[in-house]
Design a protein around this motif. Structure first.
Motif, PDB file in Angstrom:
ATOM      1  N   VAL A  75       0.730  -1.198  -0.090  1.00 54.10           N
ATOM      2  CA  VAL A  75       0.076   0.151  -0.103  1.00 54.10           C
ATOM      3  C   VAL A  75       0.856   1.323  -0.023  1.00 54.10           C
ATOM      4  O   VAL A  75       1.972   1.447   0.821  1.00 54.10           O
ATOM      5  CB  VAL A  75      -0.949   0.061   1.122  1.00 54.10           C
ATOM      6  N   VAL A  76       0.416   2.200  -0.622  1.00 51.37           N
ATOM      7  CA  VAL A  76       1.114   3.445  -0.994  1.00 51.37           C
ATOM      8  C   VAL A  76       0.189   4.593  -0.667  1.00 51.37           C
ATOM      9  O   VAL A  76      -1.068   4.520  -1.073  1.00 51.37           O
ATOM     10  CB  VAL A  76       1.823   3.842  -2.048  1.00 51.37           C
ATOM     11  N   GLU A  77       0.543   5.416   0.522  1.00 52.88           N
ATOM     12  CA  GLU A  77      -0.288   6.662   0.993  1.00 52.88           C
ATOM     13  C   GLU A  77       0.462   7.836   0.317  1.00 52.88           C
ATOM     14  O   GLU A  77       1.707   8.064   0.856  1.00 52.88           O
ATOM     15  CB  GLU A  77      -0.566   6.541   2.308  1.00 52.88           C
ATOM     16  N   LEU A  78      -0.339   8.853  -0.337  1.00 54.81           N
ATOM     17  CA  LEU A  78       0.391   9.914  -0.502  1.00 54.81           C
ATOM     18  C   LEU A  78      -0.335  11.242   0.276  1.00 54.81           C
ATOM     19  O   LEU A  78      -1.491  11.486   0.238  1.00 54.81           O
ATOM     20  CB  LEU A  78       0.175  10.489  -2.171  1.00 54.81           C
ATOM     21  N   GLY A  79       0.416  11.881   1.049  1.00 58.81           N
ATOM     22  CA  GLY A  79      -0.134  12.497   2.273  1.00 58.81           C
ATOM     23  C   GLY A  79      -0.218  11.970   3.491  1.00 58.81           C
ATOM     24  O   GLY A  79      -1.296  11.401   3.755  1.00 58.81           O
ATOM     25  N   THR A  80       0.846  12.032   4.537  1.00 64.13           N
ATOM     26  CA  THR A  80       1.015  11.373   5.553  1.00 64.13           C
ATOM     27  C   THR A  80       0.291  12.116   6.988  1.00 64.13           C
ATOM     28  O   THR A  80      -0.375  11.538   7.761  1.00 64.13           O
ATOM     29  CB  THR A  80       2.390  11.103   6.037  1.00 64.13           C
ATOM     30  N   ALA A  81       0.455  13.549   6.513  1.00 61.49           N
ATOM     31  CA  ALA A  81      -0.141  14.384   7.956  1.00 61.49           C
ATOM     32  C   ALA A  81       0.386  13.787   9.120  1.00 61.49           C
ATOM     33  O   ALA A  81       1.681  13.780   9.121  1.00 61.49           O
ATOM     34  CB  ALA A  81      -1.603  14.338   7.878  1.00 61.49           C
ATOM     35  N   THR A  82      -0.411  13.548  10.051  1.00 62.90           N
ATOM     36  CA  THR A  82       0.509  13.177  11.305  1.00 62.90           C
ATOM     37  C   THR A  82       0.302  11.570  11.502  1.00 62.90           C
ATOM     38  O   THR A  82       0.507  10.888  12.728  1.00 62.90           O
ATOM     39  CB  THR A  82      -0.286  13.680  12.583  1.00 62.90           C
ATOM     40  N   GLY A  83      -0.062  10.716  10.360  1.00 62.65           N
ATOM     41  CA  GLY A  83       0.332   9.526  10.448  1.00 62.65           C
ATOM     42  C   GLY A  83      -0.892   8.527  10.841  1.00 62.65           C
ATOM     43  O   GLY A  83      -0.535   7.065  10.996  1.00 62.65           O
TER      44      GLY A  83
END
Length: 214
Positions: A75-83
């Motif tokens: 899985v790849v997430e674009l936009g981690t912010a605070t996780g």
């Protein structure tokens, strides 16, 4: 949600609403995710971390995303912010590896991710790069089973991320665009429309599934 930093006093009503949202979604979430979210929420409320409380996906959205991710191990997430979402994706499947990309490193991110056990944290890779740039060879091992796009929310960046990651997707992969149709982020829906993608909307997200193996 887009990246940013600020802190706003959290009202009692808001605290109660956030706790109620978690309680309502808890039956649809894995116990480990509920436990993480409860502890992270407690920390965010104690710190008056308004950015995280506004930007993190709701427990209901997380439950829907985890349902879509079931059986998908890369899985790849674009936009981690605070996780918080990255942590949930890791905790929901002990064999899943998650790469999460965000050029902005939020101040409280590591405090929340420290709530993960070491073996779980080891399955999460964080990259301080733009979503499109992260598609370079070697960023994620093997084809990507699910791409969660939750970054700048602008039309141009969303288009760039799609074109960069499309060749990296596994047959039958899902691409999930967060905040599709959100009035504050029209660029997401504009990009999806320009790409001519067919799919479905669920919990404020647009879901596209690629063709299966030939």
């Amino acid at each position: 949600m887009p990246s940013g930093t600020d802190a706003t006093a959290i009202t009692t009503r808001t605290r109660l609403r956030l706790l109620q949202r978690l309680a309502a979604a808890a039956p649809a979430l894995p116990p480990a995710v509920v436990w993480f979210h409860a502890r992270a929420l407690r920390q965010a409320l104690a710190r008056d971390d308004g950015f995280t409380l506004r930007s993190a996906s709701s427990p209901r959205q997380v439950a829907v995303l985890l349902g879509l991710a079931r059986g998908r191990r890369r899985v790849v997430e674009l936009g981690t912010a605070t996780g918080w979402t990255a942590a949930a994706l890791v905790l929901a499947d002990p064999e899943r590896r998650v790469v999460s990309c965000d050029p902005v490193v939020q101040p409280n991110r590591e405090r929340y991710l420290d709530l993960l056990r070491a073996p779980d944290r080891a399955r999460l890779t964080l990259l301080a790069v733009d979503g499109a740039d992260a598609a370079a060879d070697g960023v994620a091992e093997g084809p990507v089973d699910l791409l969660f796009v939750d970054s700048s929310h602008t039309r141009d960046a969303t288009l760039q991320e799609w074109h960069a990651w499309r060749p990296r997707l596994a047959p039958g992969a899902l691409v999930v665009f967060d905040d599709h149709g959100h009035p504050d982020f029209p660029g997401v829906a504009e990009a999806v429309a320009e790409l001519g993608l067919s799919g479905w909307r669920e919990a404020g997200m647009f879901v596209w599934q690629g063709p299966g193996p030939e």
